[in-house]
Scaffold this motif. Sequence first.
Motif, mmCIF file in Angstrom:
data_model
loop_
_atom_site.group_PDB
_atom_site.id
_atom_site.type_symbol
_atom_site.label_atom_id
_atom_site.label_comp_id
_atom_site.label_asym_id
_atom_site.label_seq_id
_atom_site.Cartn_x
_atom_site.Cartn_y
_atom_site.Cartn_z
ATOM 1 N N VAL A 380 0.770 -1.298 0.076
ATOM 2 C CA VAL A 380 -0.020 -0.031 -0.052
ATOM 3 C C VAL A 380 0.755 1.236 0.134
ATOM 4 C CG1 VAL A 380 -1.912 -1.143 1.201
ATOM 5 C CG2 VAL A 380 -0.078 0.024 2.528
ATOM 6 N N GLY A 381 2.048 1.138 -0.079
ATOM 7 C CA GLY A 381 3.141 2.413 -0.047
ATOM 8 C C GLY A 381 3.680 2.813 1.000
ATOM 9 N N ASP A 382 4.086 3.873 1.300
ATOM 10 C CA ASP A 382 4.832 4.113 2.413
ATOM 11 C C ASP A 382 4.080 4.693 3.634
ATOM 12 O OD1 ASP A 382 6.943 5.373 4.202
ATOM 13 O OD2 ASP A 382 7.154 7.132 2.910
ATOM 14 N N VAL A 383 3.919 3.487 4.367
ATOM 15 C CA VAL A 383 3.237 3.578 5.690
ATOM 16 C C VAL A 383 3.993 2.997 6.908
ATOM 17 C CG1 VAL A 383 0.980 3.318 4.486
ATOM 18 C CG2 VAL A 383 2.028 1.301 5.176
ATOM 19 N N SER A 384 5.396 2.837 6.716
ATOM 20 C CA SER A 384 5.996 2.378 7.619
ATOM 21 C C SER A 384 6.753 3.518 8.606
ATOM 22 C CB SER A 384 7.049 1.413 7.046
ATOM 23 O OG SER A 384 8.369 1.102 8.264
ATOM 24 N N ALA A 385 6.766 3.382 9.780
ATOM 25 C CA ALA A 385 7.241 4.583 10.682
ATOM 26 C C ALA A 385 8.545 3.779 11.292
ATOM 27 C CB ALA A 385 6.320 4.909 12.026
ATOM 28 N N TYR A 386 8.445 2.476 11.558
ATOM 29 C CA TYR A 386 9.869 1.852 12.133
ATOM 30 C C TYR A 386 9.632 0.462 11.848
ATOM 31 C CZ TYR A 386 13.363 0.626 15.510
ATOM 32 O OH TYR A 386 14.483 0.141 16.110
ATOM 33 N N ALA A 387 10.756 -0.166 11.422
ATOM 34 C CA ALA A 387 11.088 -1.698 11.174
ATOM 35 C C ALA A 387 12.385 -2.159 11.651
ATOM 36 C CB ALA A 387 10.471 -1.977 9.686
ATOM 37 N N GLU A 388 12.196 -3.468 12.298
ATOM 38 C CA GLU A 388 13.534 -4.004 12.580
ATOM 39 C C GLU A 388 13.341 -5.600 12.596
ATOM 40 O OE1 GLU A 388 17.026 -3.933 16.160
ATOM 41 O OE2 GLU A 388 15.527 -2.265 15.860
ATOM 42 N N LYS A 389 14.117 -6.147 12.024
ATOM 43 C CA LYS A 389 14.198 -7.557 12.060
ATOM 44 C C LYS A 389 15.062 -7.912 13.271
ATOM 45 C CE LYS A 389 16.385 -11.534 9.463
ATOM 46 N NZ LYS A 389 17.125 -11.981 8.205
ATOM 47 N N VAL A 390 14.034 -8.520 14.392
ATOM 48 C CA VAL A 390 14.534 -8.670 15.719
ATOM 49 C C VAL A 390 13.531 -9.491 16.515
ATOM 50 C CG1 VAL A 390 13.387 -6.459 16.608
ATOM 51 C CG2 VAL A 390 15.255 -7.358 17.537
ATOM 52 N N PHE A 391 14.163 -10.458 17.257
ATOM 53 C CA PHE A 391 13.458 -11.097 18.459
ATOM 54 C C PHE A 391 12.883 -10.034 19.469
ATOM 55 C CE2 PHE A 391 15.788 -14.477 16.776
ATOM 56 C CZ PHE A 391 14.750 -15.368 16.292
ATOM 57 N N HIS A 392 11.664 -9.976 19.789
ATOM 58 C CA HIS A 392 11.248 -9.028 20.733
ATOM 59 C C HIS A 392 9.750 -9.242 21.462
ATOM 60 C CE1 HIS A 392 8.620 -8.253 17.475
ATOM 61 N NE2 HIS A 392 7.906 -7.470 18.166
ATOM 62 N N TYR A 393 9.417 -8.519 22.364
ATOM 63 C CA TYR A 393 8.122 -8.834 22.757
ATOM 64 C C TYR A 393 7.719 -6.932 23.030
ATOM 65 C CZ TYR A 393 9.842 -7.840 27.461
ATOM 66 O OH TYR A 393 10.534 -7.178 28.575
#
Length: 653
Positions: A380-393
Amino acid sequence: MALAVFYTLTLAQAATLSRYPYLQNVASDRATVMWATLESGSGSVRYSLDQKTWRTVTARIRAFLPAQTGLVFTFYQYEADLSPLSPATDYYYQVLVDGAGIADGTGTIIQPIRFRTAGPGPFNYLAFGDSGINSTEQRTLAAMMMREPNVSLVVHTGDIAYLHGTFQEFQSNHSDIYGNSSPSLNGNMMRSLPFFLTPGNHEYYTPDWTLFPYLSLHSFPKEGVPAADANYYYSFDWSNAHFVSLDANLKESFEPNEQWKVRAVTPLTSAINGDGYMLKWLEQDLAGSRKFWRIVFFHQSPYAGGNNASDPAGKAFRDYIAPILDRHEVPLAMNGHEHSYQRSKPIRNHLAVAAGEGTVYITTGGGGYALYPLTPPSLVGDVSAYAEKVFHYMRVEVQPYQTTVRAIRIDGKEIDRLTLAPKPRVDAAVNAASFTPALSPGSLFSIFGRYLAADEGQAQSLPLPTQFPGMGVTLNGYPLPLLYVSSTQINAQLPFDMKGAATLRVTTSNGLSEIPVNIADVAPAIFVASTDQGQFPAVLHADGTLVSPSAPAKTGEVVLIFLTGLGQVNGQITCGQAAPASPPLTVTAQVQVEIGSGSRLSPEFAGLAPGFAGLYQVNVQVPPLAGGNHTLRIIAAGSSSNPVTLAVASASQ
């Protein structure tokens, strides 16, 4: 339910535990306890406020045979409902089989376990997804979450039991990690915190392509959900938040050798085809909530980048579910599916919008399974504010007017934080009885909008308060008395000495919103009372009972009509105060009553209803009329009220 007081529990082991006791369906007034053993017996749960006085409730038992589960043994699952409970209260529970306690994996009898019911005030919850593989990373994250303080509940965004959602995988990859039968080994959250789950695609990859293990092992809220869809989707309230869990899986086309495709007809598939209820239920469920926060969680990732960016289920979500979230202004949605952490910008109509104007989608799919790349990007286009390939909760901290979402990486570092603080929005101010824009001095009126107050509240005494926690309403700067507040509606009273154009303002901890209003001399409107028999005008007999078709008004009797909008009065009174009974305050406007098509009548009294704030009362004698229904109106200074139907008795009644 039997009540047992000050009794001593038998400490002999009754049965072999195969699944440690775990909480389900906790609310402000209830909780469900489930567990499983290898032997059949009479199950029960005793629970207490102080571990001195106990109540005992019988558990339901269900046998699961190897032919059903794929296991090599039969197990017996117990389920006990604890109710009624008190809000925001600590309780202790202990499971029994044949009246005796059960030993855990160390051979020690399981002692009473403490939990807390839902209630008002701030709370915290944890969220994660795509966990159930029994990896080192999953166990590490589980241990970290068990050390998190002041947690009320846990949300799981799906893919709970890789790879095939079987009974064995639920045990080894979920229950044994978060609810271990030996708590000393790696902790136990499930015994004292309710887990609220949503099914992922891997829960559908069972040998018969159904959700049988997922549906069998859990007990979620069922209010409003068709019996056939129970546990697939549901909603619940916690403090001032309304949570919704959706089954957003979609039946996919597949080739015989394709393993990783959902083959079942899911609730979303049925709803899209026109023979399922989930989408209609979602619309009604969100429309019916007055909670400040609305939080929806599911598995698929409609606005995230990664391996699943082009999944048909993601498109189906965007086409059918996202518009419903838009319409009902859901500020936060949480999902899994992409094995990473991603946070979207606020989204409305599939476009990024300003803060507070759309839904933020949190992808929390780093719970323990192998991570996915962040590409390809969302369709849907540029809707990302933050992204990280990471294990997390996720740790989510819900306050009355603000919610803070924190992403915690596997090394303990907080990698992202977002605080939601939606400003109030006033959409309309209307007459409280007619719901038209007609307002007048001293009258009761309603404000509609969103994020108007953090909690639902009602005035408990007179004079009426001018503030509830964190919010207030003013008219040209004058604080208004408040009868009722919620996130979507406020009922208030206007001053007696203000007319003409004015500015109405609602202020909360997050900001303010204002609209222009106009206050006329009069704006008469008769209230309607809701009863079990239907809705009838607020007209009472002299004895205080409601005039209705089953208790019609009689010719010659004096009835009491309750309304608002008759304007200023003869005498002094401050808005928000109770009107006096002696002497009662009459209105300055000329008031007449019209019943049926006859001439207009002069009332015996037209003024403020004694003992109430902002409520007017007109007393009139019913003229000679034929039995049946007649139109009733109040005319004040030439302005007519809304017409209502008055039931009049026939001569024979």
